[in-house]
Write an enzyme that holds these catalytic residues in place. Structure first.
Site: not given
Ligand code: GLP
Length: 245
Positions: A70, A137, A139, A144
């Site tokens: 990423d 969270n 991800h 996401e």
């Protein structure tokens, strides 16, 4: 769906060494492996361990191809805060991998370039190994919530949780880029082996939800349960909150 192989280790060093054993085993078996490389704090110990083995001559990673996981949108590759720069400094250079063997994500997230990227990976048979961390969270990369197993490589808006957890690198949340490009979960699921590492109390709860909980786009990492070979290495602090005495 094969059960994820979950290993709980006593502490970060033990986690890093055990993860290096898994990665080194795969690289020894597939010297020209296609490897997805995550950044973030968690895999750094694993990369140091692999680099130490390479410098001792017991690991040869010079033939592998590295796929960047990423990247932030709008960050020049020579910016020290770029995730590409981080992957090169922590993995590519220490393991003696030529820079020409690094495949960045389509940095600006152009949909056509992302689609071409996914087609090329699929055409070439997918990845041999994906080394992944997990966000608080849930991800993976920057997939996401909500992201499901069909999520392609694409440009995404970063959640406030992700921007907060990466604020330290940017001198505060307001300076963290708002968008990123990530390999999609669909592409990650084309990996022969996924090595998911997690460490520390901040990951407690989300790791269990990801590997033992229901598969849901609200916990993108849970979609990895569909992987053919998911190896989850987690330290005790992240698994049950206890720290080794
Ligand atoms: C970042 C990265 C992920 C990484 C995650 C956890 O946002 N995009 O690839 O796995 O956060 O990072 P850390 O290991 O530092 O907790």
């Amino acid at each position: 769906m094969p059960e994820p192989a979950i290993t709980v280790l006593d502490g970060y060093l033990a986690l890093s060494r055990a993860a290096a054993d898994v990665a080194a085993g795969i690289l020894a078996a597939i010297p020209r492996a296609r490897v997805v490389v995550a950044t973030g704090r968690t895999p750094m110990g694993l990369y140091r361990e692999l680099a130490a083995r390479a410098s001792r001559g017991v690991l040869d990673a010079s033939g592998i191809t590295v796929y960047q996981l990423d990247e932030y949108v709008g960050i020049p590759t020579d910016d020290w805060r770029s995730l590409l720069g981080w992957a090169v400094r922590s993995f590519v250079e220490p393991l003696g991998i030529p820079l020409g063997s690094v495949i960045p994500v389509p940095a600006d997230g152009d949909p056509a370039a992302c689609a071409a990227y996914d087609r090329e990976v699929e055409r070439s048979g997918g990845y041999d190994l994906a080394i992944l961390g997990i966000g608080t969270n849930g991800h993976v990369g920057f997939n996401e919530p909500p992201s499901d197993a069909s999520a392609p490589t694409r440009r995404v808006a970063l959640s406030s949780a992700s921007r907060r957890s990466n604020a330290a690198y940017w001198g505060g949340t307001p300076h963290v880029p708002r968008e990123a490009v990530t390999i999609g979960i669909a592409g990650l699921l084309r990996s022969r082996t996924i090595l998911l590492v997690a460490s520390g109390k901040s990951k407690r709860g989300i790791v269990r939800r990801a590997v033992l909980g229901p598969v849901t786009p609200e916990v993108p990492a849970s979609c990895l349960q569909a992987a053919p070979d998911l190896r989850v290495l987690v330290d005790r602090a992240a698994w049950d909150g206890s720290v080794p005495t």
